[in-house]
Motif scaffolding. Structure first.
Motif, PDB file in Angstrom:
ATOM      1  N   ASN A 229       0.820  -1.213   0.000  1.00  0.00           N
ATOM      2  CA  ASN A 229       0.000   0.000   0.000  1.00  0.00           C
ATOM      3  C   ASN A 229       0.855   1.265   0.000  1.00  0.00           C
ATOM      4  OD1 ASN A 229      -2.932  -0.617  -0.010  1.00  0.00           O
ATOM      5  ND2 ASN A 229      -2.418  -1.834   1.786  1.00  0.00           N
ATOM      6  N   ASP A 233       0.588   3.848  -3.042  1.00  0.00           N
ATOM      7  CA  ASP A 233       0.182   5.228  -2.728  1.00  0.00           C
ATOM      8  C   ASP A 233       1.192   6.233  -3.264  1.00  0.00           C
ATOM      9  OD1 ASP A 233      -2.083   4.363  -1.478  1.00  0.00           O
ATOM     10  OD2 ASP A 233      -1.314   4.577   0.566  1.00  0.00           O
ATOM     11  N   ASN A 237       0.336   8.596  -6.605  1.00  0.00           N
ATOM     12  CA  ASN A 237       0.210  10.035  -6.356  1.00  0.00           C
ATOM     13  C   ASN A 237       1.373  10.850  -6.919  1.00  0.00           C
ATOM     14  OD1 ASN A 237      -2.292  10.118  -4.866  1.00  0.00           O
ATOM     15  ND2 ASN A 237      -1.208   9.141  -3.171  1.00  0.00           N
TER      16      ASN A 237
END
Length: 439
Positions: A229, A233, A237
């Motif tokens: 994760n 992430d 992003n």
């Protein structure tokens, strides 16, 4: 470290010394399988120098993308195909293949080759029962390469030993998508030596592991969920578009073009990102240790691209002559003369890191050596494990099922499934493979 089905990136190039084929002379041809990384391409470009010294040995090159190289040499050596006389292989393959008797022992090399000069951290991974089975061409760990100008503009200062929390903060601060500048570039291309090399090393720092002490897969743990994760992430992003197809070479190109604020990858890349002939940001690059997560393990790996000779070659003597030339001290000096000291193959010899000319020319030398020496393949994880290897698990089955896991994680990065789904599939497929293998 990876496998592929096509040879679209292959190039086959025969180089022979001009005028060597005189009447009555005997020419030995050796076929060398190698990867299309910059240092190997440079070696191929210097082949004329080898032929000046050894005009009776012709070199035939098979240069392949990393995934394809691994598939080709693995298929050839396991089948006893005899296509190659010299193979470029890594720290994962050497101990396994050496134990199988598939490689020629390098215990009778020339005295001036000086095997004792190799860094112990590198040579130990190429040694079986006290015998060296491959010669390291370059050695590496991994580290953070970053844009010093963008870090300054963001009002941040990179620590020598950053955390993943800082890396995430810095990636956000340096991202400027309107100008195609992305805070971070990481491997996303599927492969046991592409995205899984990076993610396995990263997972070590978060306390994850491939297996517990009973060889039970551990992808259903909180530590692996945190690892994947965090990776998704930061990449979703602050990473570049199409990252699921980016491996080492693709990210190198992006960094050289000024499109990456940070790149966490092989220490060997340092000479390429600081070379003004190739990199638009050569004078704006800093270096730091690979990140940690406060658990006592950093996310740096240990690897060597090495030259090995498959057993059964009918050109063993000529192959050893080439291997001694390409991995000897004289080759290092040859590259220094032609390309400058900063561009010599790093990470293999103690004498290189005692050479003041190299240390002055290579601002990354100390960080590279520290990263290599800090890596511990015998104790790669926070919790105990039954295997050795930092960015891989040193068992024969690993290359197969780790490639499958890499495909699942790459699909998650591409938005085709969630992290939870990818981890569930990884747990199931690795469990099935390990059970079938008798673990």
């Amino acid at each position: 470290m990876r496998f592929g089905k096509t040879l679209c990136t292959a190039s086959v190039l025969a180089i022979a010394a001009a005028g060597a084929a005189t009447a009555g002379s005997h020419m030995t041809t050796i076929t060398i399988a190698t990867v299309n990384n910059g240092d190997m391409v440079r070696m191929q470009g210097l082949a004329d120098e080898f032929n000046k010294e050894y005009p009776d040995i012709a070199l035939e090159w098979v240069t392949l993308e990393e995934n394809v190289l691994r598939q080709r040499v693995t298929q050839d050596i396991t089948a006893g195909g005899g296509q190659f006389d010299v193979m470029t292989i890594g720290t994962y393959e050497v101990p396994i293949w050496g134990k199988q008797g598939w490689l020629v022992a390098l215990d009778d090399m020339p005295e001036d080759w000086d095997a004792d000069d190799f860094l112990p951290a590198i040579s130990s991974g190429l040694t079986v029962d006290g015998t060296l089975y491959a010669a390291p061409f370059y050695g590496e760990s991994s580290m953070v390469m970053y844009r010093t100008d963008l870090m300054e503009q963001a009002g941040l200062e990179m620590p020598d030993a950053p955390t993943w929390e800082f890396i995430t903060k810095a990636a956000e601060a340096m991202t400027d998508k309107e100008n195609e500048v992305y805070g971070i570039c990481l491997r996303g291309k599927a492969g046991w030596g592409e995205n899984m090399a990076f993610l396995t090393a990263m997972s070590n720092s978060f306390g994850a592991r491939w297996f517990d002490e009973n060889w039970t897969p551990q992808f259903d743990t909180e530590e692996w969920a945190t690892t994947l994760n965090t990776y998704l992430d930061v990449m979703n992003n602050y990473g570049p578009p199409g990252a699921s197809t980016n491996g080492f070479n693709e990210n190198l190109s992006l960094f050289q073009q000024g499109k990456c604020g940070m790149w966490i990858d092989a220490t060997v890349a340092a000479s390429f990102v600081t070379n003004p002939d190739d990199s638009t940001v050569a004078d704006k690059v800093g270096f730091a240790l690979a990140p940690d997560a406060g658990n006592g393990k950093r996310s740096n790996w240990l690897w060597a691209w090495s030259l090995a000779i498959p057993s059964g070659t009918d050109a063993e003597d000529a192959a050893k002559t080439f291997v001694a030339w390409a991995t000897g001290k004289g080759y290092t000096e040859l590259v220094a003369q032609n390309e400058g000291w900063a561009n010599v193959p790093p990470g293999t010899r103690k004498s290189l890191y005692e050479n003041e000319e190299y240390l002055e020319a290579a601002p990354f030398a100390e960080m590279t050596l520290n990263s290599i020496n800090e890596a511990d393949p015998k104790n790669p994880t926070v919790d105990p494990v039954p295997y050795t290897g930092i960015q891989f698990v040193a068992i024969p089955e690993f290359s197969g099922f780790a490639t499958q896991v890499g495909q699942e994680f790459s699909a998650a990065l591409a938005g085709q499934q969630s992290a939870e789904e990818a981890l569930e599939k990884a747990q199931a497929l690795v469990s099935d493979e390990m059970e079938a293998a008798g673990y």
